[in-house]
Design an enzyme around this catalytic site. Structure first.
Site, PDB file in Angstrom:
ATOM      1  N   GLY A 111       6.157   6.334   2.776  1.00  0.00           N
ATOM      2  CA  GLY A 111       5.640   5.299   1.881  1.00  0.00           C
ATOM      3  C   GLY A 111       4.284   4.833   2.371  1.00  0.00           C
ATOM      4  O   GLY A 111       4.051   3.637   2.557  1.00  0.00           O
ATOM      5  N   ALA A 112       3.396   5.802   2.588  1.00  0.00           N
ATOM      6  CA  ALA A 112       2.121   5.517   3.261  1.00  0.00           C
ATOM      7  C   ALA A 112       1.108   4.916   2.303  1.00  0.00           C
ATOM      8  O   ALA A 112       0.093   5.536   1.958  1.00  0.00           O
ATOM      9  CB  ALA A 112       1.572   6.786   3.909  1.00  0.00           C
ATOM     10  N   GLY A 113       1.383   3.686   1.869  1.00  0.00           N
ATOM     11  CA  GLY A 113       0.425   2.935   1.076  1.00  0.00           C
ATOM     12  C   GLY A 113      -0.550   2.218   1.980  1.00  0.00           C
ATOM     13  O   GLY A 113      -1.059   2.796   2.942  1.00  0.00           O
ATOM     14  N   ASN A 147       8.941  -6.987   4.330  1.00  0.00           N
ATOM     15  CA  ASN A 147       8.934  -8.447   4.390  1.00  0.00           C
ATOM     16  C   ASN A 147      10.338  -8.975   4.142  1.00  0.00           C
ATOM     17  O   ASN A 147      11.159  -8.340   3.483  1.00  0.00           O
ATOM     18  CB  ASN A 147       7.983  -9.023   3.340  1.00  0.00           C
ATOM     19  N   LYS A 150       7.432 -15.657   9.671  1.00  0.00           N
ATOM     20  CA  LYS A 150       6.645 -15.118   8.558  1.00  0.00           C
ATOM     21  C   LYS A 150       7.327 -15.434   7.226  1.00  0.00           C
ATOM     22  O   LYS A 150       6.676 -15.855   6.265  1.00  0.00           O
ATOM     23  CB  LYS A 150       6.448 -13.608   8.708  1.00  0.00           C
ATOM     24  N   SER A 157       0.784 -11.217  -2.710  1.00  0.00           N
ATOM     25  CA  SER A 157       1.173  -9.913  -3.236  1.00  0.00           C
ATOM     26  C   SER A 157       2.200 -10.056  -4.352  1.00  0.00           C
ATOM     27  O   SER A 157       2.215  -9.258  -5.300  1.00  0.00           O
ATOM     28  CB  SER A 157       1.739  -9.042  -2.114  1.00  0.00           C
ATOM     29  N   GLU A 211       9.275  -8.767  -4.507  1.00  0.00           N
ATOM     30  CA  GLU A 211      10.117  -8.945  -3.327  1.00  0.00           C
ATOM     31  C   GLU A 211      10.903 -10.263  -3.378  1.00  0.00           C
ATOM     32  O   GLU A 211      11.329 -10.763  -2.348  1.00  0.00           O
ATOM     33  CB  GLU A 211       9.240  -8.936  -2.066  1.00  0.00           C
TER      34      GLU A 211
END
Length: 323
Positions: free
Chosen positions: A8-10, A104, A206, A275, A287
């Site tokens: 998932g190399a975004g 996250n 976070k 985001s 999310e």
């Protein structure tokens, strides 16, 4: 050489993969898709960071079967995408493969290795039906907290904006050899990744900001700076944070800062649109469950009411379905 696949190399996955490839101490491969994949295959992966531009050429594919079993998988999809890629992950998983889950929110493995009466509790909000738990198994999981911000500036081009910390940890809190090896490789590559004995405290630190600022931004369209400095939105966010703090502390979490300090941390990021707001405006899944729905579920588990969290969740759920 240690084999590491970034799946998932975004933006974040591309950043981590590029840092590892630049250092060259691991055999790095990337799984990606679409125009981003095509650009990396044609021209390599470009990372812009601190005024410098690096171009690297790791192996990049859309088909994990081409790569074979890995020592580590760094999984950088958003939480709601995990269950849908389990079949694709299987060719990458060998007998001792460890998977670093870089999502996250509260992770699906949260109650693995905690001991006590909640040991092994499954969280339906982030792992409906226990699919990830049953098919991958929490014993493979390593956790992390991603403090970096990056974006895909153009297909094949990652722009890093800020942050260099990505601490990792075992669900059990042990400093295992597999955690220490990955920590050394990431840190050597310029990604500060100490092994934390209690990563859950940092996960919550976070999350504390994300569970409040992100959904409130969807409802108000405000930036982090605006939400943290307007008296009304700051009051709403503080109420949400205090409800979440009560849940976390019942679970044994300690916070290094108070709610006002955490809001001030968000304000310093500036005129940033979250985001989640960007996802809603682009019509993408959000999310919301990993950041907020799961905290409401945890509240039910530990028998602490979360009325403000539920109110904002319900409104945000409605808003995220709107065109």
């Amino acid at each position: 050489m240690t084999r590491i696949c970034v799946f998932g190399a975004g933006a974040i996955g591309g950043y981590v993969g590029a840092r590892l490839a630049i250092k060259g101490e691991a055999d790095v491969s990337l799984v990606a898709r679409g125009a981003h994949l095509a650009a990396m295959q044609a021209n390599g992966l470009t990372l812009k960071q601190d005024g410098e531009t690096h171009v690297v050429h790791p192996r990049v594919t859309a088909d994990p079967k081409e790569l074979g079993p890995q020592d580590y998988i760094i999984l950088t999809l958003k939480a709601h995408g995990l269950a849908g890629v389990i079949d694709q992950l299987m060719p990458l998983i060998g007998k001792d493969t460890a998977i670093l889950f870089a999502q996250n929110g509260i992770p699906w493995w949260y109650f693995h290795g905690v001991g006590g009466p909640l040991e092994g509790t499954r969280l339906d909000s982030v792992d409906p039906g226990g699919v990830i738990w049953n098919r991958i198994g929490p014993e493979r999981a390593l956790g992390t907290v991603v403090w970096q911000a990056a974006e895909i500036e153009a297909p094949g081009v990652i722009a890093h904006h800020y942050g260099d910390r990505m601490p990792i940890g075992e669900p059990t809190g042990e400093k295992t050899e597999r955690a220490l090896v990955l920590s050394r490789l990431l840190t050597s590559a310029g990604v500060k990744s100490p092994v934390r004995p209690n990563l859950r405290n940092e996960i919550w630190l976070k999350l504390w900001g994300n569970l409040s600022f992100n959904p409130v931004s969807v409802l108000t369209l405000g930036t982090l700076q605006e939400l943290a400095t307007d008296p009304g939105t700051r009051r709403v966010i503080r109420t949400m944070m205090e409800e979440a703090r009560a849940v976390a502390e019942r679970l044994g979490i300690s916070f290094a800062v108070d709610a006002d300090e955490r809001m001030d941390m968000a304000a310093k990021v500036g005129a940033h649109r979250t985001s989640m707001l960007q996802d809603v405006e682009a019509g993408r899944p959000t999310e919301l469950d990993a950041l907020l729905g799961v905290v409401i579920e945890l509240g039910r588990i530990v028998q602490i009411g979360t009325p403000s969290l539920q109110l904002v969740y319900d409104l945000c759920k409605f808003r995220s379905r709107q065109p």
